[in-house]
Design an enzyme around this catalytic site. Structure first.
Site, PDB file in Angstrom:
ATOM      1  CG  ASP A  37     -34.594  -8.751  19.261  1.00 50.97           C
ATOM      2  OD1 ASP A  37     -34.367  -7.961  20.628  1.00 50.97           O
ATOM      3  OD2 ASP A  37     -34.230  -7.334  18.764  1.00 50.97           O
ATOM      4  CG  ASP A 269     -36.620 -42.296  24.989  1.00 52.47           C
ATOM      5  OD1 ASP A 269     -35.635 -41.597  24.589  1.00 52.47           O
ATOM      6  OD2 ASP A 269     -36.308 -42.072  25.841  1.00 52.47           O
ATOM      7  CG  HIS A 359     -36.462 -38.346  31.588  1.00 46.73           C
ATOM      8  ND1 HIS A 359     -34.500 -38.265  31.891  1.00 46.73           N
ATOM      9  CD2 HIS A 359     -36.009 -39.504  30.499  1.00 46.73           C
ATOM     10  CE1 HIS A 359     -33.703 -38.629  31.064  1.00 46.73           C
ATOM     11  NE2 HIS A 359     -34.633 -39.258  30.274  1.00 46.73           N
ATOM     12  CD  GLU A 382     -33.425 -45.712  28.629  1.00 51.82           C
ATOM     13  OE1 GLU A 382     -32.557 -44.856  27.929  1.00 51.82           O
ATOM     14  OE2 GLU A 382     -34.846 -44.604  28.926  1.00 51.82           O
ATOM     15  CE1 TYR A 386     -24.324 -46.528  27.144  1.00 59.00           C
ATOM     16  CE2 TYR A 386     -25.023 -47.338  28.523  1.00 59.00           C
ATOM     17  CZ  TYR A 386     -25.119 -46.775  27.543  1.00 59.00           C
ATOM     18  OH  TYR A 386     -26.183 -46.720  27.801  1.00 59.00           O
ATOM     19  CD  GLU A 406     -35.089 -45.226  25.035  1.00 59.58           C
ATOM     20  OE1 GLU A 406     -33.789 -43.945  24.209  1.00 59.58           O
ATOM     21  OE2 GLU A 406     -35.598 -44.019  26.047  1.00 59.58           O
TER      22      GLU A 406
END
Ligand code: GLY
Ligand code: MN
Ligand code: MN
Length: 436
Positions: A37, A269, A359, A382, A386, A406
């Site tokens: 719902d 962003d 995007h 950006e 890592y 970024e």
């Protein structure tokens, strides 16, 4: 704000690009169930909104250039006092004409009777096939209805052509009004990142920083984030699309926040990576400074006439060089770039188009060549590094560091305009703000 006149101009431009004797059909985004719902907050399809400003579900836009009884036709939910008490206001076909400038409008429940008549005899149908399977099927049924009447002289449409190509080319270039909204979205999002930097301390949870960010969005009139906010402490910063945001932030770790608001259907962003306790360790700073140098070099290449891949190539060069200098990569610079050795640490591209979708739409290549950057395009820059916690090829002290920076950049005649410059990004400026 995008004015009624601008919505009209967009439809006119699209219709000018369409072939004669053609028709374009677009559907509103369907509602999505969250659980029994309950629906997710409704977000109109960006293409549909771009051409209409109409934010309700269960609607179909039809454009028929040159049609005598009006070129801009909207099918939408009829008004229904009882349903409106439960689910909220509906414009109805009359509202579609009065408020949204449709030339002609019908209840969505009548589409089966009316749309075949609009399709009949058109040479071309512009339609984004494959996005809405239920509607694809209806459309085929309507075409078959016309085919079934061909012995009485009915002519089914000759060909179906993808609408995206034309429409997305328009959306790629941002008007002055769009630039203004995106600038404001950038400012609000910058303030939100500053708030997170000032409030952050060890022991907080990632989702609590998310709440601080989204509080700032809403208080500034941007009710929703443009995408699921990413708040990743420590090694969670190495997960590119980490949205769990459930861990406790630890003293000595970094936190990576990738979050931007949506304002009037336009996205910001931004990513910043800062120390949870307000002070970068020497290892964190060493990696950070490479990413920052790469990002500045990438932004510097966001210049009219450069091709789409140039900012990316700049970031690759700086990052590979930086990793080489720190001993995280070994070898010869050009060869490391050639063999994409940097991809163990930098596995995504430097950016994407930005607009109504985070995007955003628009071709990156034209005739198999990288597209040239032009005035009015907006993109992100950006880069990131890592270092996986499981990367046993590097010294332990580097493992688990994930850093991305970024910003949103508008291509102008005078060079790149950073629309998100309200949030600091040197380690010194960030440490200073966090100490306030
Ligand atoms: N936040 C999604 C991206 O940066 O691409
Ligand atoms: Mn992002
Ligand atoms: Mn991005």
């Amino acid at each position: 704000m995008v004015t009624k006149q601008e919505f009209t101009r967009r439809r006119q431009k699209l219709m000018e690009m369409m072939d004669s004797n053609s028709i374009a059909i677009l559907t509103a985004a369907p509602e999505q169930t969250r659980n029994r719902d309950i629906n997710y907050p409704y977000r109109q399809d960006s293409d549909f909104f771009y051409l209409t400003g109409f934010a309700e579900p269960e609607a179909v836009l039809v454009l028929v250039p040159g049609r005598d009884h009006g070129e801009y036709i909207m099918f939408c939910r009829d008004r229904n006092i009882e349903r409106e008490i439960w689910d909220g206001y509906r414009a109805g076909p009359e509202g579609a004409i009065q408020k949204y400038g449709a030339d002609d409008s019908f209840p969505i429940d009548d589409i089966d009777e009316i749309l075949p008549g609009l399709l009949e005899g058109r040479d071309r149908v512009y339609y984004a096939m494959g996005k809405n399977l239920t509607f694809d099927r209806h459309l085929m049924e309507w075409v078959n209805t016309i085919r079934g009447r061909s012995r009485s002289g009915a002519i089914p449409p000759g060909e179906f052509v993808d609408l995206d190509h034309l429409l997305h080319e328009l959306r790629l270039f941002k008007s002055v009004a769009e630039q203004k909204i995106m600038r404001t979205a950038g400012e609000i999002s910058s303030r939100a990142h500053c708030r997170a930097m000032k409030i952050c301390k060890p022991g907080m949870y990632e989702y609590q920083l998310q709440a601080e960010i989204e509080h700032e969005f809403a208080m500034a009139g941007a009710r929703f984030p443009a995408y699921g906010s990413i708040v990743g402490g420590g090694e969670n910063g190495c997960i590119l699309h980490y949205v769990e945001n459930s861990a406790k932030l630890k003293d000595g770790d970094l936190v990576l926040i990738d979050a931007g608001c949506e304002l009037q259907h336009y996205a910001a962003d931004i990513t910043r990576t800062f120390p949870v306790n307000g002070k970068y360790t020497p290892e964190q700073k060493a990696i950070y400074d490479i990413v920052l140098e790469a990002q500045l070099a990438g932004i510097g290449a966001c210049v009219k006439g450069n091709h789409w891949d140039e900012p990316h190539q700049m970031t690759v060069k700086v990052i590979t060089e930086g990793l080489l200098n720190l001993g995280l990569l070994q070898g010869e610079l050009n060869e490391l770039i050639e063999t994409q050795s940097y991809r163990d640490f930098y596995m995504h591209r430097a950016g994407h188009w930005l607009g109504m979708d985070v995007h955003d739409v628009g071709d990156y290549k034209v005739h198999d060549e990288w597209r040239l950057l032009e005035k009015g395009m907006v993109m992100t820059v950006e880069p990131g590094i890592y270092i996986s916690p499981d990367n046993t090829n590097v010294d332990k002290r580097w493992r688990g560091i994930g850093i991305r920076i970024e910003d949103d950049v508008l291509i102008t005649a005078k060079g790149p305009e950073v629309m998100t410059s309200g949030v600091p990004k040197t380690t010194e400026d960030i440490e200073r703000l966090m100490a306030e």
